[in-house]
Structures are given as structure tokens and as C-alpha cells.
Scaffold this motif. Structure first.
Motif, PDB file in Angstrom:
ATOM      1  N   ASN A 240       0.820  -1.210   0.000  1.00 34.93           N
ATOM      2  CA  ASN A 240       0.000   0.000   0.000  1.00 34.93           C
ATOM      3  C   ASN A 240       0.858   1.267   0.000  1.00 34.93           C
ATOM      4  O   ASN A 240       0.692   2.174   0.819  1.00 34.93           O
ATOM      5  CB  ASN A 240      -0.961   0.008   1.198  1.00 34.93           C
ATOM      6  N   ILE A 241       1.797   1.283  -0.943  1.00 33.16           N
ATOM      7  CA  ILE A 241       2.631   2.480  -1.141  1.00 33.16           C
ATOM      8  C   ILE A 241       2.346   3.032  -2.533  1.00 33.16           C
ATOM      9  O   ILE A 241       1.813   2.327  -3.391  1.00 33.16           O
ATOM     10  CB  ILE A 241       4.136   2.157  -0.975  1.00 33.16           C
ATOM     11  N   PRO A 242       2.677   4.289  -2.789  1.00 29.90           N
ATOM     12  CA  PRO A 242       2.395   4.888  -4.104  1.00 29.90           C
ATOM     13  C   PRO A 242       3.047   4.107  -5.240  1.00 29.90           C
ATOM     14  O   PRO A 242       4.167   3.613  -5.113  1.00 29.90           O
ATOM     15  CB  PRO A 242       3.005   6.288  -3.983  1.00 29.90           C
ATOM     16  N   GLY A 243       2.319   3.977  -6.355  1.00 35.07           N
ATOM     17  CA  GLY A 243       2.860   3.366  -7.560  1.00 35.07           C
ATOM     18  C   GLY A 243       2.570   1.897  -7.730  1.00 35.07           C
ATOM     19  O   GLY A 243       3.000   1.286  -8.716  1.00 35.07           O
ATOM     20  N   GLU A 244       1.803   1.290  -6.820  1.00 29.98           N
ATOM     21  CA  GLU A 244       1.575  -0.150  -6.923  1.00 29.98           C
ATOM     22  C   GLU A 244       0.703  -0.542  -8.110  1.00 29.98           C
ATOM     23  O   GLU A 244       0.653  -1.712  -8.486  1.00 29.98           O
ATOM     24  CB  GLU A 244       0.944  -0.674  -5.628  1.00 29.98           C
ATOM     25  N   ASN A 245       0.033   0.446  -8.713  1.00 27.83           N
ATOM     26  CA  ASN A 245      -0.795   0.153  -9.890  1.00 27.83           C
ATOM     27  C   ASN A 245      -0.033   0.281 -11.200  1.00 27.83           C
ATOM     28  O   ASN A 245      -0.604   0.132 -12.282  1.00 27.83           O
ATOM     29  CB  ASN A 245      -2.024   1.067  -9.916  1.00 27.83           C
ATOM     30  N   LEU A 246       1.270   0.516 -11.125  1.00 25.45           N
ATOM     31  CA  LEU A 246       2.078   0.620 -12.342  1.00 25.45           C
ATOM     32  C   LEU A 246       2.228  -0.743 -13.007  1.00 25.45           C
ATOM     33  O   LEU A 246       2.238  -1.784 -12.345  1.00 25.45           O
ATOM     34  CB  LEU A 246       3.468   1.174 -12.010  1.00 25.45           C
ATOM     35  N   ASN A 247       2.337  -0.736 -14.328  1.00 25.35           N
ATOM     36  CA  ASN A 247       2.653  -1.968 -15.051  1.00 25.35           C
ATOM     37  C   ASN A 247       4.037  -2.457 -14.623  1.00 25.35           C
ATOM     38  O   ASN A 247       4.960  -1.655 -14.426  1.00 25.35           O
ATOM     39  CB  ASN A 247       2.653  -1.718 -16.564  1.00 25.35           C
ATOM     40  N   GLY A 248       4.176  -3.767 -14.514  1.00 29.31           N
ATOM     41  CA  GLY A 248       5.459  -4.328 -14.098  1.00 29.31           C
ATOM     42  C   GLY A 248       5.551  -4.595 -12.613  1.00 29.31           C
ATOM     43  O   GLY A 248       6.555  -5.126 -12.139  1.00 29.31           O
ATOM     44  N   VAL A 249       4.497  -4.236 -11.861  1.00 29.27           N
ATOM     45  CA  VAL A 249       4.443  -4.549 -10.435  1.00 29.27           C
ATOM     46  C   VAL A 249       3.548  -5.778 -10.261  1.00 29.27           C
ATOM     47  O   VAL A 249       2.351  -5.719 -10.524  1.00 29.27           O
ATOM     48  CB  VAL A 249       3.906  -3.373  -9.605  1.00 29.27           C
ATOM     49  N   TYR A 250       4.140  -6.892  -9.871  1.00 27.84           N
ATOM     50  CA  TYR A 250       3.430  -8.157  -9.740  1.00 27.84           C
ATOM     51  C   TYR A 250       3.267  -8.531  -8.264  1.00 27.84           C
ATOM     52  O   TYR A 250       4.083  -8.159  -7.422  1.00 27.84           O
ATOM     53  CB  TYR A 250       4.211  -9.313 -10.380  1.00 27.84           C
ATOM     54  N   SER A 251       2.244  -9.324  -7.989  1.00 33.02           N
ATOM     55  CA  SER A 251       2.247 -10.092  -6.737  1.00 33.02           C
ATOM     56  C   SER A 251       3.055 -11.355  -7.000  1.00 33.02           C
ATOM     57  O   SER A 251       3.185 -11.799  -8.145  1.00 33.02           O
ATOM     58  CB  SER A 251       0.826 -10.456  -6.312  1.00 33.02           C
ATOM     59  N   TYR A 340       6.944   3.400  -5.613  1.00 33.50           N
ATOM     60  CA  TYR A 340       7.390   2.960  -6.924  1.00 33.50           C
ATOM     61  C   TYR A 340       7.289   4.140  -7.888  1.00 33.50           C
ATOM     62  O   TYR A 340       6.340   4.921  -7.842  1.00 33.50           O
ATOM     63  CB  TYR A 340       6.524   1.793  -7.428  1.00 33.50           C
ATOM     64  N   ILE A 341       8.273   4.232  -8.774  1.00 28.06           N
ATOM     65  CA  ILE A 341       8.354   5.338  -9.726  1.00 28.06           C
ATOM     66  C   ILE A 341       8.090   4.795 -11.120  1.00 28.06           C
ATOM     67  O   ILE A 341       8.590   3.724 -11.483  1.00 28.06           O
ATOM     68  CB  ILE A 341       9.756   5.990  -9.655  1.00 28.06           C
ATOM     69  N   ILE A 351      12.450   2.148  -7.739  1.00 30.52           N
ATOM     70  CA  ILE A 351      11.895   2.049  -6.393  1.00 30.52           C
ATOM     71  C   ILE A 351      12.647   3.026  -5.501  1.00 30.52           C
ATOM     72  O   ILE A 351      13.882   2.983  -5.434  1.00 30.52           O
ATOM     73  CB  ILE A 351      12.056   0.642  -5.800  1.00 30.52           C
ATOM     74  N   GLU A 352      11.913   3.894  -4.843  1.00 28.90           N
ATOM     75  CA  GLU A 352      12.548   4.736  -3.835  1.00 28.90           C
ATOM     76  C   GLU A 352      12.528   3.982  -2.515  1.00 28.90           C
ATOM     77  O   GLU A 352      11.471   3.533  -2.051  1.00 28.90           O
ATOM     78  CB  GLU A 352      11.842   6.073  -3.682  1.00 28.90           C
ATOM     79  N   CYS A 353      13.698   3.831  -1.915  1.00 30.57           N
ATOM     80  CA  CYS A 353      13.830   3.071  -0.675  1.00 30.57           C
ATOM     81  C   CYS A 353      14.458   3.935   0.409  1.00 30.57           C
ATOM     82  O   CYS A 353      15.112   4.953   0.120  1.00 30.57           O
ATOM     83  CB  CYS A 353      14.703   1.832  -0.884  1.00 30.57           C
ATOM     84  N   ILE A 354      14.280   3.521   1.634  1.00 29.60           N
ATOM     85  CA  ILE A 354      14.930   4.190   2.758  1.00 29.60           C
ATOM     86  C   ILE A 354      15.699   3.133   3.556  1.00 29.60           C
ATOM     87  O   ILE A 354      15.258   1.986   3.680  1.00 29.60           O
ATOM     88  CB  ILE A 354      13.892   4.912   3.652  1.00 29.60           C
ATOM     89  N   ARG A 355      16.853   3.509   4.043  1.00 33.24           N
ATOM     90  CA  ARG A 355      17.667   2.588   4.824  1.00 33.24           C
ATOM     91  C   ARG A 355      17.070   2.417   6.216  1.00 33.24           C
ATOM     92  O   ARG A 355      16.425   3.316   6.761  1.00 33.24           O
ATOM     93  CB  ARG A 355      19.105   3.098   4.934  1.00 33.24           C
ATOM     94  N   MET A 356      17.299   1.228   6.811  1.00 37.23           N
ATOM     95  CA  MET A 356      16.755   0.906   8.119  1.00 37.23           C
ATOM     96  C   MET A 356      17.878   0.523   9.079  1.00 37.23           C
ATOM     97  O   MET A 356      18.979   0.151   8.660  1.00 37.23           O
ATOM     98  CB  MET A 356      15.759  -0.260   8.012  1.00 37.23           C
ATOM     99  N   GLU A 357      17.581   0.615  10.359  1.00 42.70           N
ATOM    100  CA  GLU A 357      18.446   0.053  11.389  1.00 42.70           C
ATOM    101  C   GLU A 357      17.573  -0.734  12.360  1.00 42.70           C
ATOM    102  O   GLU A 357      16.372  -0.466  12.473  1.00 42.70           O
ATOM    103  CB  GLU A 357      19.224   1.147  12.116  1.00 42.70           C
ATOM    104  N   LEU A 358      18.152  -1.723  13.015  1.00 42.87           N
ATOM    105  CA  LEU A 358      17.372  -2.594  13.877  1.00 42.87           C
ATOM    106  C   LEU A 358      17.271  -2.034  15.277  1.00 42.87           C
ATOM    107  O   LEU A 358      18.281  -1.666  15.897  1.00 42.87           O
ATOM    108  CB  LEU A 358      17.980  -3.997  13.910  1.00 42.87           C
ATOM    109  N   GLY A 359      16.014  -1.960  15.776  1.00 39.81           N
ATOM    110  CA  GLY A 359      15.761  -1.489  17.124  1.00 39.81           C
ATOM    111  C   GLY A 359      15.453  -2.642  18.062  1.00 39.81           C
ATOM    112  O   GLY A 359      16.020  -3.731  17.949  1.00 39.81           O
ATOM    113  N   GLU A 360      14.497  -2.428  18.950  1.00 39.76           N
ATOM    114  CA  GLU A 360      14.123  -3.452  19.919  1.00 39.76           C
ATOM    115  C   GLU A 360      13.277  -4.545  19.249  1.00 39.76           C
ATOM    116  O   GLU A 360      12.633  -4.303  18.228  1.00 39.76           O
ATOM    117  CB  GLU A 360      13.338  -2.813  21.073  1.00 39.76           C
ATOM    118  N   PRO A 361      13.253  -5.750  19.824  1.00 40.46           N
ATOM    119  CA  PRO A 361      12.438  -6.833  19.249  1.00 40.46           C
ATOM    120  C   PRO A 361      10.951  -6.484  19.240  1.00 40.46           C
ATOM    121  O   PRO A 361      10.459  -5.818  20.151  1.00 40.46           O
ATOM    122  CB  PRO A 361      12.725  -8.023  20.182  1.00 40.46           C
TER     123      PRO A 361
END
Length: 459
Positions: A240-251, A340-341, A351-361
Motif C-alpha cells: 500500500n505504497i504509491p505506484g503499486e498500480n504501475l505496469n510491471g508490479v506483480y504479486s 514505486y516510480i 523504487i525509492e527506498c529508505i535505509r533501516m536500522e534494527l531497534g528493539e524486538p
């Protein structure tokens, strides 16, 4: 103790990444016997406690060690009518092998590989021994869905003397085994072989039959004494992020079904309607994500897996992760897609992505990924496959009054018996649990079959 676990030969990575032939090649009889002799024949075999379908593991392994493969097959198939399948895709390392005494020395007996060996050995024999079928009870059971839960329930019920008919929505039987697992991990001929065995036992099969639409559960109950629902979890999740209705995006469901049931893996002999991509990104870190990535790689694409946690938290089997790495799949860990662009023609380009770091469980016990502000980046792609999970198709529940469902659309059923809120209706596998493993679905099918049998023989 013999702590040398016999490895199973497989195609080398540089060869297999260019074909859809099965990667693992199986044990030779000599290697199987050597591996079987490692079993300690424990007085209290924990491996059996770790098996969802209750196989007498020490007994069939002892037969292999003695070279008595035929008796080993009988023991194995007395509890498991799909050994060639479970021997290939069951996560034994988390179950039977995980509790093997030798696992404490990092050298558990290769139970899954030995199970596969026996099943494959039987397939080479001229004569297939059939188990004795008891006198018919006169009771009829409808099984909805021909995945691992449905096939197991059908196999158990037919051997208990009941008439069984499987109703499958697609044109081939096997459910997720045939449409959701790639040829290189579970060849179609293996699934078809197990289906033929069930038919030889007397199970009737009906394809192109959508229960809840072609015919309702209530209608089936007018003809059958009991109904088992094993229709799986075929409704894909998206982010449920922007661009999921673009052609080339599959389940993942769509992508793997096109490749498996529509024979995309035989391209160009079959002109499957799937575009040849150059750069494919797969979102997720489970076995399905590995299957999608390794499939796209074989179709000639540079393929990467985008996963929001680290390698340590990957839920996929270690064997599948290692195979993907060897074949050249790129892993972007601690990375989360945020949009998705696309271009002016409506095709995904990045795909625009953001980096993550691990927090608490979190509630799953895994450390929760937390976004790092200002770390956004764009990955160029021409296809995205979303493999983050599935829910059951809502059609059956919507068309069956009185069938209780959970928050995620799963059928509520008793964990020990598979009984649902509807009289004479049982359910098991992914339609109850959500997307899980093949062997757990088989275990649920077995429990339900036992409960159905008790009901049918007491009325």
C-alpha cells in the motif's frame, strides 16, 4: 558417533542459473545407506515429536541402513502419502532434524534427504505397491483444494474406507505445490506422480471448480457427509505504497503462477504472457521471495531482494538463501521500499527506498526495523515482485453462512481437529493458519481427516 553429514550433490551455480532443472540431485543408494547408518536409534526419538505428520522416522531410516528400501517406503507412506514432496520442501532443519540428538554437534541426520531418496527410489521400480483399502463405509467426503492439506486429508480418508472427491479451482491438481513452487525446486512431474498415486487409491478429482461460486458449501453438504476446506491462502498482500498500480508490479502469486501453470519456465517454447525484464526487485525475505528472485534470474534479469531486516532475520530456509546467493541474486538488507516510480507510459522504472536500522524486538521476537531519516535512495528496475505474504480468498467465507472467520480472513478452526463453526465442515492448512509451510498444512490435513473419520464412523 559419525558426525560427517553426507552432502547431497547439486548442479553448480554457473550452470543451474541458466536452466529450470532441479537443483538438488538426490542421494545415490550408497550415500543414503552411509547417511542412514549415522542414526543413533534413540530410545526416545525426538525426531518423531518434531514431525507434523507423525512419521516413524527411526524405523524408515533403519530400513535404509539395512538396504531394505521397499520396507522403508511402506513405513514412510503409512503416514505420508506425499514423501517426494515433503522430502524436497519441508523445513526439516526446524522440525525433525532440529531436535535430532546429533544436531547438538551440528550434524543432524539428513532425514529429509533420506525421505526424498526413498520416494525417488520407489518411482524407479516397475511395481508400485498399493496399501490395503478397507471395506467401504458408504460415507462421502468433499475436499476443497488440492494443495498439501487437501491431498493429505484425501489420502488419509480414502485409506480409511471413505469415498473422497477433490474439487480444485485451477486446471491442474497440486495447489501451491504446482503453481507456487518453481520447477527447479519441486518439479511438476513429482507433484503429478503423487496425484496419480492418490487417484490409484481411488480418490476422485474435479478441476476448474471454484467452490463458493461453481457450487456452494451448503450445496456440497446435500451430497456429501462431510466437507474439508483446504483452499490455501491465495489473496496476495501489497505494501500500500504509491505506484503499486504501475505496469510491471506483480504479486508473487501472479508471477509464479504465470511461470509455473502457464509454463513460463519453458519460454520461448510457450509464449507465456510475461514480459522479459532486465532488472527485477523482489520485496520480502521468505521462501516465496527466494523462489521469485531465482526464477527471474533464470529468465535473464539482474535480480535483487529488498528486505527491511538483516540477513540474520531472513525467514527463508538457509539452504534457499545460500542457493540464491550462489546463483547471483543481489541482497539489499535493511532497506524498505516507500514508493514505486513510473514513466509516462505507466511502467515501473524505479523504487525509492529508505535505509533501516534494527531497534528493539517486536511481537515476532525479531528486532524491529527503524527508518534512518535522510537515507532515501532510488533503485532502477523494470519489474517488482511483492512477496510479503497472503491471506485466504474471501469467496468461501462470504458464500458460506455461519462459517466464522478471523481478522485476516482466515477460517477459524479447532487446532487439534480442524472443526469449524459449521456442522460437518472442517478446514486446515493456509486457509486457517495463513501462509505457512507445506508440512504444517499436511499435518493439519491429517488431524482433520482423523476427526472426520471419527465423526463419520460414530453417526
Amino acid at each position: 558417533m559419525d558426525l560427517i553429514r553426507r552432502e547431497m550433490p547439486k548442479q553448480s551455480a554457473d550452470i543451474r542459473r541458466n536452466n529450470f532443472d532441479e537443483v538438488a540431485l538426490g542421494y545415490s543408494p550408497e550415500t543414503a545407506i552411509e547417511e542412514a547408518k549415522r542414526c543413533l536409534n534413540c530410545k526416545k526419538p525426538f525426531c518423531m515429536q518434531g514431525c507434523p505428520v507423525e512419521i516413524n522416522i527411526p524405523a524408515f531410516i533403519r530400513c535404509i541402513a539395512n538396504g531394505d528400501f521397499r520396507t522403508g517406503v511402506k513405513i514412510l507412506k503409512s503416514k505420508n502419502c506425499l514423501p517426494a514432496i515433503s522430502g524436497r520442501v519441508c523445513p526439516q532443519e526446524e522440525q525433525c532434524e532440529g531436535v535430532c540428538i546429533l544436531a547438538k554437534k551440528n550434524a543432524p541426520v539428513a532425514i529429509g534427504r533420506l525421505e526424498r531418496f526413498l520416494a525417488d527410489w520407489e518411482a524407479t521400480q516397475d511395481h508400485l505397491e498399493m496399501p490395503p483399502i478397507p471395506q467401504k463405509t458408504g460415507k462421502k467426503v468433499a475436499v476443497i483444494g488440492s494443495g498439501p492439506a487437501g491431498l493429505t486429508a484425501a489420502g488419509d480418508l480414502i485409506q480409511l474406507g471413505h469415498d473422497v472427491t477433490i474439487f480444485e479451482a485451477l486446471h491442474e491438481l497440486g495447489g501451491v505445490l504446482i503453481y507456487g513452487i518453481p520447477e527447479f525446486r519441486l518439479p511438476k512431474k513429482i507433484v503429478q506422480r503423487e496425484v496419480i498415486y492418490l487417484r490409484q487409491l481411488g480418490v476422485k478429482t474435479v478441476t476448474d471448480y471454484v467452490a463458493g461460486k461453481t457450487r456452494s458449501i451448503d450445496s456440497l453438504l446435500e451430497e456429501f457427509d462431510a466437507v474439508f476446506i483446504g483452499s490455501g491462502a491465495g489473496l496476495p498482500w501489497f505494501m500500500n505504497i504509491p505506484g503499486e498500480n504501475l505496469n510491471g508490479v506483480y504479486s508473487a502469486n501472479e508471477y509464479l503462477t504465470r511461470m509455473n501453470l502457464m509454463k513460463g519456465y519453458l519460454y520461448p517454447d510457450y509464449h507465456t504472457p510475461i514480459k522479459e525484464h532486465n532488472r527485477v526487485a523482489v520485496i520480502g525475505g521468505g521462501n516465496v521471495a527466494m523462489d521469485c528472485a531465482r526464477t527471474a534470474l533464470r529468465m535473464g534479469a539482474e535480480t535483487r531482494i529488498i528486505y527491511r531486516r538483516s540477513r540474520h532475520e531472513l525467514p527463508a530456509r538457509l539452504e534457499e538463501v545460500e542457493n540464491a546467493e550462489e546463483e547471483g541474486v543481489i541482497f539489499d538488507f535493511l532497506t524498505l521500499p516507500i514508493r514505486y516510480i513510473g514513466n509516462d507510459d505507466g511502467w515501473v522504472t524505479g523504487i525509492e527506498c529508505i535505509r533501516m536500522e534494527l531497534g528493539e524486538p517486536d511481537s515476532s521476537g525479531r528486532r524491529k526495523p527503524v527508518p534512518i531519516p535522510g537515507s532515501e535512495t532510488i533503485i532502477p528496475v523494470d519489474a517488482v515482485i511483492c512477496a510479503i505474504g497472503n491471506s485466504p480468498n474471501p469467496l468461501l467465507i462470504a458464500s458460506t453462512p455461519g462459517l466464522t472467520a478471523g481478522k485476516k480472513g482466515n477460517i477459524i478452526a479447532d487446532e487439534l481437529t480442524g472443526k469449524t463453526s459449521r456442522d460437518r465442515v472442517w478446514a486446515g492448512g493456509d486457509v486457517v493458519s495463513g501462509a505457512a509451510t507445506v508440512i504444517l498444512a499436511m499435518g493439519a490435513g491429517r488431524k482433520a481427516a482423523r476427526s472426520i473419520h471419527e465423526f463419520l464412523t460414530s453417526t
